[in-house]
Design an enzyme around this catalytic site. Structure first.
Site, PDB file in Angstrom:
ATOM      1  N   ALA A  23     -53.257   0.142  41.085  1.00 49.47           N
ATOM      2  CA  ALA A  23     -54.026   1.374  41.527  1.00 49.47           C
ATOM      3  C   ALA A  23     -53.966   2.440  39.795  1.00 49.47           C
ATOM      4  CB  ALA A  23     -51.979   2.066  41.357  1.00 49.47           C
ATOM      5  N   HIS A 122     -54.705  -6.286  49.275  1.00 51.15           N
ATOM      6  CA  HIS A 122     -53.465  -5.557  49.783  1.00 51.15           C
ATOM      7  C   HIS A 122     -54.182  -4.788  50.883  1.00 51.15           C
ATOM      8  CE1 HIS A 122     -50.463  -5.594  46.088  1.00 51.15           C
ATOM      9  NE2 HIS A 122     -50.410  -6.692  47.375  1.00 51.15           N
ATOM     10  N   CYS A 130     -55.570  -1.442  66.599  1.00 52.76           N
ATOM     11  CA  CYS A 130     -54.303  -1.222  67.993  1.00 52.76           C
ATOM     12  C   CYS A 130     -53.638  -2.176  67.764  1.00 52.76           C
ATOM     13  CB  CYS A 130     -55.307  -0.554  68.808  1.00 52.76           C
ATOM     14  SG  CYS A 130     -53.914  -1.083  70.254  1.00 52.76           S
ATOM     15  N   CYS A 133     -54.595  -4.438  71.653  1.00 55.81           N
ATOM     16  CA  CYS A 133     -55.408  -5.237  72.280  1.00 55.81           C
ATOM     17  C   CYS A 133     -57.046  -5.083  71.195  1.00 55.81           C
ATOM     18  CB  CYS A 133     -56.335  -3.874  73.195  1.00 55.81           C
ATOM     19  SG  CYS A 133     -56.790  -1.950  72.366  1.00 55.81           S
ATOM     20  N   SER A 193     -49.416  -3.103  36.751  1.00 52.40           N
ATOM     21  CA  SER A 193     -48.474  -3.216  36.297  1.00 52.40           C
ATOM     22  C   SER A 193     -47.782  -4.783  36.318  1.00 52.40           C
ATOM     23  CB  SER A 193     -47.485  -2.173  36.113  1.00 52.40           C
ATOM     24  OG  SER A 193     -46.690  -2.627  37.693  1.00 52.40           O
ATOM     25  N   ASN A 215     -54.347  -1.913  29.666  1.00 48.87           N
ATOM     26  CA  ASN A 215     -53.544  -0.505  30.929  1.00 48.87           C
ATOM     27  C   ASN A 215     -53.104   0.026  29.959  1.00 48.87           C
ATOM     28  OD1 ASN A 215     -52.885  -0.528  33.385  1.00 48.87           O
ATOM     29  ND2 ASN A 215     -50.901  -1.393  32.772  1.00 48.87           N
ATOM     30  N   ILE A 233     -58.333   2.574  31.429  1.00 52.63           N
ATOM     31  CA  ILE A 233     -59.621   2.605  32.067  1.00 52.63           C
ATOM     32  C   ILE A 233     -61.075   2.441  32.314  1.00 52.63           C
ATOM     33  CG2 ILE A 233     -59.278   2.501  34.577  1.00 52.63           C
ATOM     34  CD1 ILE A 233     -59.571  -1.067  34.457  1.00 52.63           C
TER      35      ILE A 233
HETATM   36  P1  OAD Z   1     -48.455   0.121  39.586  1.00 49.00           P
HETATM   37  O1  OAD Z   1     -48.786   1.593  38.840  1.00 49.00           O
HETATM   38  O2  OAD Z   1     -47.078  -0.474  39.261  1.00 49.00           O
HETATM   39  O3  OAD Z   1     -49.410  -0.112  37.778  1.00 49.00           O
HETATM   40  C1  OAD Z   1     -50.274   0.506  37.566  1.00 49.00           C
HETATM   41  C2  OAD Z   1     -50.769   0.470  36.408  1.00 49.00           C
HETATM   42  O4  OAD Z   1     -51.528   1.657  35.432  1.00 49.00           O
HETATM   43  C3  OAD Z   1     -49.259   1.229  35.144  1.00 49.00           C
HETATM   44  O5  OAD Z   1     -49.104   0.213  34.313  1.00 49.00           O
HETATM   45  C4  OAD Z   1     -50.480   2.372  34.255  1.00 49.00           C
HETATM   46  O6  OAD Z   1     -50.129   2.661  32.771  1.00 49.00           O
HETATM   47  C5  OAD Z   1     -51.750   2.058  34.372  1.00 49.00           C
HETATM   48  N1  OAD Z   1     -52.411   2.882  34.427  1.00 49.00           N
HETATM   49  C6  OAD Z   1     -52.406   3.953  34.876  1.00 49.00           C
HETATM   50  N2  OAD Z   1     -53.213   4.627  35.445  1.00 49.00           N
HETATM   51  C7  OAD Z   1     -54.062   4.837  34.386  1.00 49.00           C
HETATM   52  C8  OAD Z   1     -55.500   4.621  33.971  1.00 49.00           C
HETATM   53  N3  OAD Z   1     -55.958   5.239  34.141  1.00 49.00           N
HETATM   54  N4  OAD Z   1     -55.501   3.523  33.164  1.00 49.00           N
HETATM   55  C9  OAD Z   1     -55.472   2.657  32.813  1.00 49.00           C
HETATM   56  N5  OAD Z   1     -54.050   2.350  33.065  1.00 49.00           N
HETATM   57  C10 OAD Z   1     -54.196   3.459  33.700  1.00 49.00           C
HETATM   58  O7  OAD Z   1     -49.347  -0.296  40.621  1.00 49.00           O
HETATM   59  P2  OAD Z   1     -50.643  -1.543  40.507  1.00 49.00           P
HETATM   60  O8  OAD Z   1     -49.740  -2.792  39.821  1.00 49.00           O
HETATM   61  O9  OAD Z   1     -51.719  -1.694  41.466  1.00 49.00           O
HETATM   62  O10 OAD Z   1     -48.883  -2.926  46.910  1.00 49.00           O
HETATM   63  O11 OAD Z   1     -48.712  -1.850  41.970  1.00 49.00           O
HETATM   64  C11 OAD Z   1     -48.636  -3.047  42.290  1.00 49.00           C
HETATM   65  C12 OAD Z   1     -47.604  -3.466  44.236  1.00 49.00           C
HETATM   66  O12 OAD Z   1     -47.659  -2.307  43.942  1.00 49.00           O
HETATM   67  C13 OAD Z   1     -49.617  -1.721  44.824  1.00 49.00           C
HETATM   68  O13 OAD Z   1     -50.695  -3.035  45.685  1.00 49.00           O
HETATM   69  C14 OAD Z   1     -48.861  -1.490  45.931  1.00 49.00           C
HETATM   70  C15 OAD Z   1     -47.303  -1.680  44.765  1.00 49.00           C
HETATM   71  O14 OAD Z   1     -46.545  -1.007  46.095  1.00 49.00           O
HETATM   72  C16 OAD Z   1     -48.159  -2.680  48.499  1.00 49.00           C
HETATM   73  O15 OAD Z   1     -48.173  -1.818  49.078  1.00 49.00           O
HETATM   74  C17 OAD Z   1     -47.928  -3.686  48.717  1.00 49.00           C
END
Ligand code: OAD
Length: 244
Positions: A23, A122, A130, A133, A193, A215, A233
């Site tokens: 994210a 994901h 739907c 169908c 993360s 990160n 990033i």
């Molecule tokens: P997280 O929100 O857990 O982690 C995002 C990381 O990106 C954090 O450690 C921030 O410090 C870092 N971050 C944010 N903006 C940034 C930037 N501009 N440059 C560098 N780093 C930055 O998100 P994910 O790891 O993607 O799943 O979370 C994994 C999953 O948890 C998602 O896919 C979702 C969620 O629940 C589902 O919904 C199934």
């Protein structure tokens, strides 16, 4: 040499780069992440349910109208545009260095930036279907519908093609991701993360030379990386690719 200079040198010497992201790659496109201070999981919920609960399959089936209200307000970002990180990764693929983007994101911004080989662990909000169908619907159909979107062919409930908590990841996408990671000489991990499994576990298949982590905050895998850059990033990738 500073860290971005080091990253540039590694990219110059690599010919089989894979990117694994989350994210944080899209926060610079104004899409909030989940676990940062301003992330979705730390926002006050107006619903009386936690966002994690609302993003589960059980919740979707039981409280479909509330799910869609939350989804439209917080998850669907139909007007978002790719940022410097997405554009840099698309460029790396175009010049033949990057073989695949593996993402936990569901926003479709890598494809919008021009990336071709994108593995969406994901799923994606770009597709809805739907449940009865299997007819396809676009995100515009869902955004413009009132309440729960209903199939106009069979009146079934439409759902997003995303993996909700309590659902399995697609085996084909996992298999391809493992394959790319195993063959890579450089794995760049960014904006994640690395706490959500099985997605985060895929990076343990990496056997190549350079493991890079970009990160803002630390992750459980920092100790395994050759290079850790705790900065934006978009800024890092744009600068690293300037002369390429
Ligand atoms: P997280 O929100 O857990 O982690 C995002 C990381 O990106 C954090 O450690 C921030 O410090 C870092 N971050 C944010 N903006 C940034 C930037 N501009 N440059 C560098 N780093 C930055 O998100 P994910 O790891 O993607 O799943 O979370 C994994 C999953 O948890 C998602 O896919 C979702 C969620 O629940 C589902 O919904 C199934």
């Amino acid at each position: 040499m500073n860290k971005i200079g080091e990253l540039r040198e590694i990219i110059k010497q690599s010919n089989n780069i894979v990117f694994f992201g989350g994210a944080g790659v899209s926060t610079e496109s104004n899409i909030p992440d989940f676990r940062s201070a301003k992330g979705l999981y730390n926002a006050k919920s107006e619903y009386g349910y936690s966002p994690e609960d609302m993003l589960s399959i059980n919740f979707f089936l039981k409280h479909t109208a509330i799910f869609y209200d939350y989804y439209r307000k917080n998850i669907l970002h139909t007007d978002a545009e790719p940022n410097d990180a997405h554009l840099a990764l698309a460029k790396l693929e175009r010049i033949g260095k990057l073989k695949a983007v593996i993402t936990q994101n569901i926003d479709g911004l890598h494809q919008k930036a021009g990336s071709k080989e994108v593995l969406e662990l994901h799923g994606t909000v770009s597709r809805h279907f739907c449940m009865n169908c299997k007819s396809s619907y676009s995100w515009m159909d869902v955004e413009n519908a009132e309440g729960v979107p209903i199939c106009n062919i069979c009146s079934g409930t439409i759902r997003p093609d995303i993996v909700l908590y309590g659902e399995a990841l697609d085996n084909d996408v996992i298999g391809k991701s493992v394959d790319y990671i195993e063959k890579a000489d450089t794995l760049i991990i960014g904006g994640t993360s690395l706490v959500v499994y099985p997605a985060a576990g895929l990076i343990t298949y990496f056997k190549g030379k350079n493991l890079i982590l970009i990160n803002r905050e630390g992750t459980p895998y920092d100790g395994k990386a050759n290079l850790v850059i705790n900065e934006s990033i978009g800024k890092v990738l744009k600068k690293a690719l300037e002369e390429l």
